[in-house]
Design a protein around this motif. Structure first.
Motif, PDB file in Angstrom:
ATOM      1  N   GLU A  22      -5.580  -9.863   7.879  1.00 48.81           N
ATOM      2  CA  GLU A  22      -6.418 -10.318   6.742  1.00 48.81           C
ATOM      3  C   GLU A  22      -7.780  -9.605   6.373  1.00 48.81           C
ATOM      4  O   GLU A  22      -7.935  -9.188   5.205  1.00 48.81           O
ATOM      5  N   LYS A  23      -8.118  -9.275   7.599  1.00 48.85           N
ATOM      6  CA  LYS A  23      -9.406  -8.339   7.382  1.00 48.85           C
ATOM      7  C   LYS A  23      -9.238  -6.850   7.155  1.00 48.85           C
ATOM      8  O   LYS A  23     -10.013  -6.125   6.552  1.00 48.85           O
ATOM      9  N   THR A  24      -8.266  -6.311   7.718  1.00 50.17           N
ATOM     10  CA  THR A  24      -8.130  -4.914   7.825  1.00 50.17           C
ATOM     11  C   THR A  24      -7.132  -4.024   6.785  1.00 50.17           C
ATOM     12  O   THR A  24      -7.287  -3.232   6.307  1.00 50.17           O
ATOM     13  N   LEU A  25      -5.803  -4.823   6.920  1.00 55.17           N
ATOM     14  CA  LEU A  25      -4.771  -4.054   6.298  1.00 55.17           C
ATOM     15  C   LEU A  25      -4.712  -3.798   4.853  1.00 55.17           C
ATOM     16  O   LEU A  25      -5.088  -4.793   4.065  1.00 55.17           O
ATOM     17  N   LYS A  26      -4.300  -2.619   4.580  1.00 53.38           N
ATOM     18  CA  LYS A  26      -4.346  -1.997   3.088  1.00 53.38           C
ATOM     19  C   LYS A  26      -3.029  -1.312   3.096  1.00 53.38           C
ATOM     20  O   LYS A  26      -2.586  -0.428   3.870  1.00 53.38           O
ATOM     21  N   VAL A  27      -2.245  -1.714   2.106  1.00 50.07           N
ATOM     22  CA  VAL A  27      -0.872  -1.264   1.692  1.00 50.07           C
ATOM     23  C   VAL A  27      -0.726  -0.574   0.350  1.00 50.07           C
ATOM     24  O   VAL A  27      -1.316  -1.224  -0.751  1.00 50.07           O
ATOM     25  N   ARG A  87       2.805  -1.079  13.056  1.00 53.38           N
ATOM     26  CA  ARG A  87       1.986   0.036  12.742  1.00 53.38           C
ATOM     27  C   ARG A  87       1.077   0.064  13.838  1.00 53.38           C
ATOM     28  O   ARG A  87       0.560   1.272  14.200  1.00 53.38           O
ATOM     29  N   LEU A  88       0.571  -1.176  14.334  1.00 57.21           N
ATOM     30  CA  LEU A  88      -0.501  -0.935  15.361  1.00 57.21           C
ATOM     31  C   LEU A  88       0.264  -0.581  16.665  1.00 57.21           C
ATOM     32  O   LEU A  88      -0.570  -0.108  17.458  1.00 57.21           O
ATOM     33  N   ASN A  89       1.307  -0.826  16.675  1.00 61.43           N
ATOM     34  CA  ASN A  89       2.101  -0.622  18.049  1.00 61.43           C
ATOM     35  C   ASN A  89       1.559  -1.521  18.974  1.00 61.43           C
ATOM     36  O   ASN A  89       1.478  -1.177  20.312  1.00 61.43           O
ATOM     37  N   VAL A  90       1.513  -2.897  18.719  1.00 59.38           N
ATOM     38  CA  VAL A  90       1.082  -4.007  19.756  1.00 59.38           C
ATOM     39  C   VAL A  90       2.205  -4.859  19.604  1.00 59.38           C
ATOM     40  O   VAL A  90       2.648  -5.432  18.646  1.00 59.38           O
ATOM     41  N   ARG A  91       2.691  -5.312  20.793  1.00 61.74           N
ATOM     42  CA  ARG A  91       3.842  -6.233  20.924  1.00 61.74           C
ATOM     43  C   ARG A  91       3.327  -7.377  21.667  1.00 61.74           C
ATOM     44  O   ARG A  91       3.022  -7.218  22.923  1.00 61.74           O
ATOM     45  N   LEU A  92       3.078  -8.450  20.846  1.00 62.05           N
ATOM     46  CA  LEU A  92       2.615  -9.559  21.319  1.00 62.05           C
ATOM     47  C   LEU A  92       3.468 -10.371  22.364  1.00 62.05           C
ATOM     48  O   LEU A  92       3.083 -11.009  23.311  1.00 62.05           O
ATOM     49  N   HIS A 120      -3.009   2.018   5.255  1.00 64.85           N
ATOM     50  CA  HIS A 120      -2.317   1.719   6.627  1.00 64.85           C
ATOM     51  C   HIS A 120      -0.823   2.013   6.359  1.00 64.85           C
ATOM     52  O   HIS A 120      -0.207   2.549   7.384  1.00 64.85           O
ATOM     53  N   LEU A 121      -0.164   1.488   5.280  1.00 67.14           N
ATOM     54  CA  LEU A 121       0.923   1.352   5.385  1.00 67.14           C
ATOM     55  C   LEU A 121       1.498   1.675   3.696  1.00 67.14           C
ATOM     56  O   LEU A 121       0.671   1.457   3.044  1.00 67.14           O
ATOM     57  N   TYR A 122       2.745   2.006   3.753  1.00 65.40           N
ATOM     58  CA  TYR A 122       3.188   2.514   2.211  1.00 65.40           C
ATOM     59  C   TYR A 122       4.596   1.906   1.984  1.00 65.40           C
ATOM     60  O   TYR A 122       5.496   2.127   3.226  1.00 65.40           O
ATOM     61  N   PHE A 123       4.625   1.112   1.143  1.00 67.88           N
ATOM     62  CA  PHE A 123       6.101   0.393   0.772  1.00 67.88           C
ATOM     63  C   PHE A 123       6.820   1.095  -0.167  1.00 67.88           C
ATOM     64  O   PHE A 123       6.443   1.787  -1.238  1.00 67.88           O
ATOM     65  N   LEU A 124       7.956   1.246   0.326  1.00 70.45           N
ATOM     66  CA  LEU A 124       8.981   1.575  -0.396  1.00 70.45           C
ATOM     67  C   LEU A 124       9.808   0.484  -1.175  1.00 70.45           C
ATOM     68  O   LEU A 124      10.814  -0.124  -0.566  1.00 70.45           O
ATOM     69  N   PRO A 125       9.458   0.129  -2.456  1.00 71.65           N
ATOM     70  CA  PRO A 125      10.122  -0.793  -3.126  1.00 71.65           C
ATOM     71  C   PRO A 125      11.192  -0.715  -3.848  1.00 71.65           C
ATOM     72  O   PRO A 125      11.313  -1.231  -5.065  1.00 71.65           O
ATOM     73  N   ASN A 163       5.593  13.277   4.016  1.00 70.50           N
ATOM     74  CA  ASN A 163       5.657  14.275   5.092  1.00 70.50           C
ATOM     75  C   ASN A 163       4.491  14.367   5.951  1.00 70.50           C
ATOM     76  O   ASN A 163       4.427  15.214   6.933  1.00 70.50           O
ATOM     77  N   ARG A 164       3.180  13.928   5.652  1.00 72.50           N
ATOM     78  CA  ARG A 164       2.084  13.840   6.450  1.00 72.50           C
ATOM     79  C   ARG A 164       2.482  13.151   7.919  1.00 72.50           C
ATOM     80  O   ARG A 164       2.255  13.712   9.037  1.00 72.50           O
ATOM     81  N   SER A 165       3.401  12.040   7.832  1.00 73.43           N
ATOM     82  CA  SER A 165       3.745  11.341   9.004  1.00 73.43           C
ATOM     83  C   SER A 165       5.280  11.326   9.236  1.00 73.43           C
ATOM     84  O   SER A 165       5.715  10.440  10.227  1.00 73.43           O
ATOM     85  N   LEU A 166       6.049  11.934   8.593  1.00 73.44           N
ATOM     86  CA  LEU A 166       7.531  12.162   8.534  1.00 73.44           C
ATOM     87  C   LEU A 166       7.876  10.566   8.273  1.00 73.44           C
ATOM     88  O   LEU A 166       9.039  10.256   9.017  1.00 73.44           O
ATOM     89  N   GLY A 167       7.339   9.963   7.562  1.00 74.96           N
ATOM     90  CA  GLY A 167       7.620   8.412   7.247  1.00 74.96           C
ATOM     91  C   GLY A 167       7.478   7.474   8.347  1.00 74.96           C
ATOM     92  O   GLY A 167       7.669   6.265   8.061  1.00 74.96           O
ATOM     93  N   ALA A 168       6.735   7.623   9.217  1.00 72.94           N
ATOM     94  CA  ALA A 168       6.274   6.648  10.324  1.00 72.94           C
ATOM     95  C   ALA A 168       5.571   5.712   9.770  1.00 72.94           C
ATOM     96  O   ALA A 168       5.389   4.450  10.368  1.00 72.94           O
ATOM     97  N   ASP A 169       4.605   5.739   8.524  1.00 75.25           N
ATOM     98  CA  ASP A 169       3.708   4.714   8.282  1.00 75.25           C
ATOM     99  C   ASP A 169       4.370   4.128   7.127  1.00 75.25           C
ATOM    100  O   ASP A 169       3.545   3.494   6.422  1.00 75.25           O
ATOM    101  N   HIS A 170       5.713   4.364   6.691  1.00 69.92           N
ATOM    102  CA  HIS A 170       6.319   3.750   5.581  1.00 69.92           C
ATOM    103  C   HIS A 170       7.258   2.553   5.881  1.00 69.92           C
ATOM    104  O   HIS A 170       7.668   2.469   7.108  1.00 69.92           O
TER     105      HIS A 170
END
Length: 549
Positions: free
Chosen positions: A217-222, A539-544, A266-271, A311-318
């Motif tokens: 809620e505090k950080t994420l931008k899409v 995106r964080l690569n954190v697995r609770l 931080h993230l890019y949505f393919l709608p 291309n910058r991330s090869l889609g990893a942040d999409h």
């Protein structure tokens, strides 16, 4: 007598003509001594430590040679520290960062004073900060080697003020959020009577879940790409079995997480909607999925040509989202989409290359009217006379086994291909203590959500299925999970659960229900936010899942 010629100091009789070359050689040697020999020390440094000109990753103390250089205060060479990672490496490894520390900050050039403070160690739990590499800060090669300007003025020797790149800012945001999550969790909560925050045994670790949710809620931008024409893009079904597609796309368009500044998101949505892709592109009964895959590839390629982010991330942040059964297969038409991107799928089948470490399982929800009106709620456990219920057609490999063993075999086990005349499907769920949710042709089924909506305890009979939000939710606390091989023992297993345990499971399911509810506009902790939270964790690569303490 003629005039005598003027003699220079190198002319005879002071020096014979043959001595001129000797004096000239002496002069050259003198100049060479003053100029070249100091330069040799510098060039020797360049060739001895070539890795200082290349991105080299290390943490903690510098290598032995570099530690020796740091002691040479008069040379200025101690101003260099190791480089960590290039943008290309970050693009290839966005999902590979170590969750026990917060790696992939870009630590690069620093000053002697900062070296003494240990900032080059990138201790993310302290006040350290990422520092730009020399090339990105606009420093030349000589300046990069010495850490200062080539001018001899006092001002030129002051530490440079560097400007962070957008990628560094993004990764620093994620690193801070990751550190906060990992440092702020306690043990799993056991209190079940608090509705304001997520607590109880139905969560794998409620403290970490709450902390990660608050960080989202505090950080994420899409960033939502505006390209594409409806209904193929920016539109999806809001009714029927695939309603979650349209509801998520619509909610994302008006979400506070959405920004108009793609450089720092931080993230890019393919709608685009897989459901409408199948309706508009697929030729019925052709069994040819190539046109749909080609259309998806064309869409992503058009974004890659227009924007730098893919291309910058090869889609990893999409990320993409699909509730249609064909979502995984169509994603295979875009190699980096299924290899690198986050895929939010209802069809979360590991046999179809669903990757729980990278992909997100989302619930399949049937909304006949587009809302949950009339679907929520049911009687208390004491007013549910039927032990277990299922009704549905023969689809896939699991249901025939279920019907073969139990259809019309036992009054307590109400299993039907077709319901008797006058019997309501929803009313049968509300009368039953347990409701069976078997796989069909695909592992996803709206019955899981329907049972939770109506207060029935889900009985999951599936192979290769990753349940929705299983990073956060402990499904075994509010559902019964039975292997296909144990279908003949269904009644024995259910009757072996004590009444007290059943009531606990039923109440936990009622509490968990809010995470599967569709709201317009979305509410905190509802299905929209739970889907986004699962994507945020990837995106964080954190697995609770692995943080129970």
């Amino acid at each position: 007598m003629g005039k005598r010629k003027a003699r220079g100091w190198l002319s005879p009789p002071f020096f014979p003509p043959s001595s001129k070359l000797a004096w000239f050689t002496v002069a050259v040697i003198a100049v060479f001594g003053f100029v070249v020999f100091p330069a040799l020390n510098y060039s020797t440094f360049l060739f001895t430590y070539p890795y200082l000109n290349t991105p080299a990753a290390y943490h903690g103390s510098p290598p032995g040679d570099l530690r020796q250089l740091e002691s040479q205060k008069d040379t200025g060479d101690s101003r260099l520290t190791a480089l960590v990672a290039t943008e290309e490496e970050i693009g290839k490894g966005l999902h590979e960062s170590n969750v026990t520390g917060v790696s992939r900050l870009l630590a690069l050039v620093t000053t002697e004073e900062e070296l003494d403070k240990g900032l080059h160690e990138n201790n993310v739990t302290g006040d350290s900060r990422p520092i730009l590499s020399a090339p990105e800060a606009g420093i030349g090669n000589d300046e990069r080697q010495n850490g200062i300007s080539s001018d001899d003025t006092e001002d030129s020797r002051k530490p440079k003020r560097y400007t962070y790149t957008n990628m560094e800012i993004i990764e620093a945001d994620l690193a801070r959020a990751r550190a906060s999550i990992l440092s702020g969790g306690g043990g799993t909560q056991t209190k079940d009577d608090d509705d304001d925050v997520p607590v109880g045994l139905m969560y794998r670790n409620a403290s970490f879940f709450l902390r990660s949710y608050e960080e989202m809620e505090k950080t994420l931008k899409v960033y939502v790409y505006e390209d594409g024409e409806p209904p193929m893009a920016h539109y999806g079904p809001c009714k029927s079995t695939y309603a979650i597609e349209g509801n998520f796309i619509s909610a994302m368009d008006f979400s506070p997480f959405r920004t108009t500044h793609p450089d720092k998101d931080h993230l890019y949505f393919l709608p685009f909607s897989i459901t409408f892709l199948t309706k508009l592109v697929y030729k019925p009964n052709s069994h040819d999925w190539t046109p749909m895959r080609t259309t998806a590839l064309d869409y992503v390629n058009s974004l890659a040509r227009k924007y730098p982010f893919w291309n910058r991330s090869l889609g990893a942040d999409h990320f993409m989202l699909s509730c249609h059964d064909w979502g995984p297969s169509i994603s295979f038409g875009v190699p980096n989409l299924h290899n690198n991107s986050i895929r939010a799928l209802c069809n979360a089948n590991t046999s179809e290359r669903f990757d729980p470490k990278k992909d997100v399982s989302i619930p399949e929800i049937v909304l006949t009217s587009g809302t949950t009106e009339g679907l929520l709620g049911g009687p208390s456990p004491s007013k549910r006379p039927v032990l277990v219920f299922y009704a549905g057609r023969l689809r896939g490999p699991v249901r025939p086994i279920l019907l073969q063993h139990w259809e019309n075999k036992d009054e307590d086990v109400q299993v039907h291909t077709n319901l008797p005349t006058g019997v309501s499907y929803n009313e049968m769920m509300r009368k039953s203590r347990y409701c069976i949710c078997p796989s069909g042709y695909e592992v996803a089924s709206p019955r899981m959500v329907e049972t939770l909506y109506m207060g029935c305890v889900p009985v999951l009979i599936k192979r290769g299925y990753v349940a929705p939000f299983s990073d956060v939710l402990n499904w075994e606390a509010f559902a019964v999970i039975i292997p296909v091989e144990d279908i003949p023992n269904l009644k024995k297993i259910l009757t072996g659960i004590s009444q007290r345990q059943y009531i606990r499971m039923q109440r936990r399911g009622v509490k968990v229900r809010r995470h599967f509810e569709v709201n317009s506009p979305p509410k905190r902790f509802d299905v929209f936010h739970m889907i986004l939270h699962s994507i945020w964790l990837r995106r964080l690569n954190v697995r609770l899942h692995h943080l129970n303490m």
